[in-house]
Design a protein around this motif. Structure first.
Motif, PDB file in Angstrom:
ATOM      1  N   UNK A  89       0.826  -1.210   0.000  1.00 46.19           N
ATOM      2  CA  UNK A  89       0.000   0.000   0.000  1.00 46.19           C
ATOM      3  C   UNK A  89       0.861   1.261   0.000  1.00 46.19           C
ATOM      4  N   UNK A  90       0.328   2.308  -0.623  1.00 47.07           N
ATOM      5  CA  UNK A  90       0.998   3.605  -0.637  1.00 47.07           C
ATOM      6  C   UNK A  90       0.398   4.559   0.387  1.00 47.07           C
ATOM      7  N   UNK A  91      -0.449   4.051   1.253  1.00 47.74           N
ATOM      8  CA  UNK A  91      -1.023   4.894   2.301  1.00 47.74           C
ATOM      9  C   UNK A  91       0.069   5.377   3.246  1.00 47.74           C
ATOM     10  N   UNK A  92      -0.109   6.569   3.768  1.00 43.87           N
ATOM     11  CA  UNK A  92       0.888   7.131   4.663  1.00 43.87           C
ATOM     12  C   UNK A  92       0.256   7.985   5.743  1.00 43.87           C
ATOM     13  N   UNK A  93       1.075   8.823   6.341  1.00 44.15           N
ATOM     14  CA  UNK A  93       0.653   9.674   7.453  1.00 44.15           C
ATOM     15  C   UNK A  93       1.079  11.100   7.170  1.00 44.15           C
ATOM     16  N   UNK A  94       0.388  12.064   7.765  1.00 39.35           N
ATOM     17  CA  UNK A  94       0.816  13.448   7.582  1.00 39.35           C
ATOM     18  C   UNK A  94       2.050  13.776   8.415  1.00 39.35           C
ATOM     19  N   UNK A  95       2.598  12.770   9.089  1.00 39.46           N
ATOM     20  CA  UNK A  95       3.874  12.920   9.775  1.00 39.46           C
ATOM     21  C   UNK A  95       5.022  12.309   8.964  1.00 39.46           C
ATOM     22  N   UNK A 121      14.395   5.089  -0.395  1.00 43.10           N
ATOM     23  CA  UNK A 121      13.941   3.696  -0.279  1.00 43.10           C
ATOM     24  C   UNK A 121      12.448   3.522  -0.020  1.00 43.10           C
ATOM     25  N   UNK A 122      11.745   4.622   0.267  1.00 43.28           N
ATOM     26  CA  UNK A 122      10.315   4.531   0.601  1.00 43.28           C
ATOM     27  C   UNK A 122       9.480   4.909  -0.629  1.00 43.28           C
ATOM     28  N   UNK A 123       8.604   4.021  -1.095  1.00 42.58           N
ATOM     29  CA  UNK A 123       7.855   4.296  -2.333  1.00 42.58           C
ATOM     30  C   UNK A 123       6.963   5.531  -2.262  1.00 42.58           C
ATOM     31  N   UNK A 144       3.594   2.702  -7.904  1.00 44.20           N
ATOM     32  CA  UNK A 144       4.348   3.902  -8.261  1.00 44.20           C
ATOM     33  C   UNK A 144       4.598   3.923  -9.764  1.00 44.20           C
ATOM     34  N   UNK A 145       5.005   2.791 -10.315  1.00 39.98           N
ATOM     35  CA  UNK A 145       5.241   2.708 -11.760  1.00 39.98           C
ATOM     36  C   UNK A 145       3.962   2.972 -12.544  1.00 39.98           C
ATOM     37  N   UNK A 146       2.842   2.468 -12.058  1.00 42.00           N
ATOM     38  CA  UNK A 146       1.580   2.686 -12.771  1.00 42.00           C
ATOM     39  C   UNK A 146       1.208   4.163 -12.809  1.00 42.00           C
ATOM     40  N   UNK A 147       1.637   4.935 -11.801  1.00 46.13           N
ATOM     41  CA  UNK A 147       1.359   6.369 -11.814  1.00 46.13           C
ATOM     42  C   UNK A 147       2.100   7.066 -12.958  1.00 46.13           C
ATOM     43  N   UNK A 148       3.273   6.588 -13.312  1.00 49.56           N
ATOM     44  CA  UNK A 148       3.970   7.150 -14.470  1.00 49.56           C
ATOM     45  C   UNK A 148       3.125   6.972 -15.722  1.00 49.56           C
ATOM     46  N   UNK A 149       2.563   5.790 -15.878  1.00 51.56           N
ATOM     47  CA  UNK A 149       1.761   5.493 -17.064  1.00 51.56           C
ATOM     48  C   UNK A 149       0.403   6.177 -17.039  1.00 51.56           C
ATOM     49  N   UNK A 150      -0.171   6.331 -15.873  1.00 53.51           N
ATOM     50  CA  UNK A 150      -1.514   6.903 -15.756  1.00 53.51           C
ATOM     51  C   UNK A 150      -1.510   8.422 -15.695  1.00 53.51           C
ATOM     52  N   UNK A 151      -0.555   8.997 -14.960  1.00 54.78           N
ATOM     53  CA  UNK A 151      -0.581  10.438 -14.689  1.00 54.78           C
ATOM     54  C   UNK A 151       0.275  11.253 -15.652  1.00 54.78           C
ATOM     55  N   UNK A 152       1.335  10.659 -16.176  1.00 55.80           N
ATOM     56  CA  UNK A 152       2.311  11.436 -16.955  1.00 55.80           C
ATOM     57  C   UNK A 152       2.224  11.175 -18.453  1.00 55.80           C
ATOM     58  N   UNK A 153       2.306   9.924 -18.862  1.00 55.95           N
ATOM     59  CA  UNK A 153       2.361   9.615 -20.288  1.00 55.95           C
ATOM     60  C   UNK A 153       1.157  10.157 -21.066  1.00 55.95           C
TER      61      UNK A 153
END
Length: 279
Positions: A115-121, A156-158, A195-204
């Motif tokens: 998961x790419x979920x995180x915290x505001x910290x 090192x953190x996605x 993360x890789x899919x975001x390159x294809x979805x958001x940028x390309x």
């Protein structure tokens, strides 16, 4: 116990800073941003004055709230360096360098589908987001901001790397060659599927019409990588394959790119192995 003494005072300072962040809208004027900057400096000054006695437990919330505030200023369209009490760019970058040195978020054992979920910290996540925001406006004259993209992509953190990957287009006007170099590097080396899919979805898709040759190079790199991945029978998990399928359909159906038809033929020849590409 962090509920008493200087630890409690420190947490009170940082919580007040975060409340100021929440109360400061993204279109706030110079006065509000200058006030937020003043609170950032006061929070850091208090931390530094008591660093030797503060409990380790206060480190993450304090610097997390500072990172939230810095990112808020950096991303504000109304931020003008050194104007009406707002920080100069050098002042902002100095705090960002300190945030970037944070150990948060700490490295956890993950796999390519975590998961790419995180915290505001997550301090470095917000520092990376701030660098990205500044790059689009100031990167042309401040190459050190653009150079931070390399550093961020080596984190090192996605979740940290994601800040650059999903916003790589900010370099299109200030450092276009750098943008494509980084896109190719991400396509070749990014280990995390989402993360890789975001390159294809958001940028390309932003560039697929007017920079189609460069986009095809990126897509082919990811496509070749995807062919080496051992798949299982769990459907719906490969976001990279779904994005590749969508982009390939775009290239063939709307742009009549012959290479896309070759990719489609290869997938159709073995539909069981390539079902995610065609959904």
């Amino acid at each position: 116990d962090v509920e008493e003494g200087v630890d409690a005072q420190m947490l009170s300072h940082s919580e007040a800073l975060y409340e100021k962040v929440v109360a400061t809208s993204s279109d706030s004027g110079a006065k509000a941003l200058a006030a937020l900057w003043g609170d950032i400096l006061a929070t850091i000054a208090f931390y530094d004055a008591h660093a030797d006695t503060l409990h380790d437990k206060v480190e993450q919330p304090v610097w997390g709230h500072v990172s939230n505030a810095i990112e808020h200023i950096a991303s504000a369209a109304t931020y003008a360096p050194g104007v009406e009490g707002m920080p100069s760019l050098d002042e902002l970058l100095a705090v960002l360098q300190r945030l970037w040195a944070s150990r948060f978020p700490e490295v956890k054992e993950t796999d390519e589908n975590s998961s790419l979920n995180g915290s505001n910290w997550d301090v470095r996540v917000y520092a990376a987001a701030a660098y990205v925001s500044l790059a689009g406006r100031f990167g042309a004259d401040h190459r050190e901001i653009v150079d931070m993209f390399d550093v961020i992509l080596a984190d090192p953190v996605p979740q940290v790397r994601l800040q650059v990957v999903q916003n790589l287009q900010v370099l299109s006007h200030v450092a276009p060659e750098k943008m494509w170099d980084l896109a190719e590097r991400i396509a070749r080396n990014e280990p995390h599927n989402s993360v890789l899919s975001h390159l294809l979805h958001d940028i390309i898709p932003r560039f697929i019409w007017h920079d189609v040759e460069k986009c095809k190079v990126i897509i082919e790199i990811v496509r070749a990588r995807s062919e080496t991945i051992r798949r299982d029978d769990k459907s719906g998990r490969d976001e990279v394959a779904k994005q590749l399928g969508s982009l390939t359909a775009q290239l063939w159906c709307w742009q009549n790119e012959a290479i896309a038809l070759e990719w489609l033929k290869a997938w159709v020849s073995d539909p069981a192995a390539h079902r995610e590409f065609c959904t």
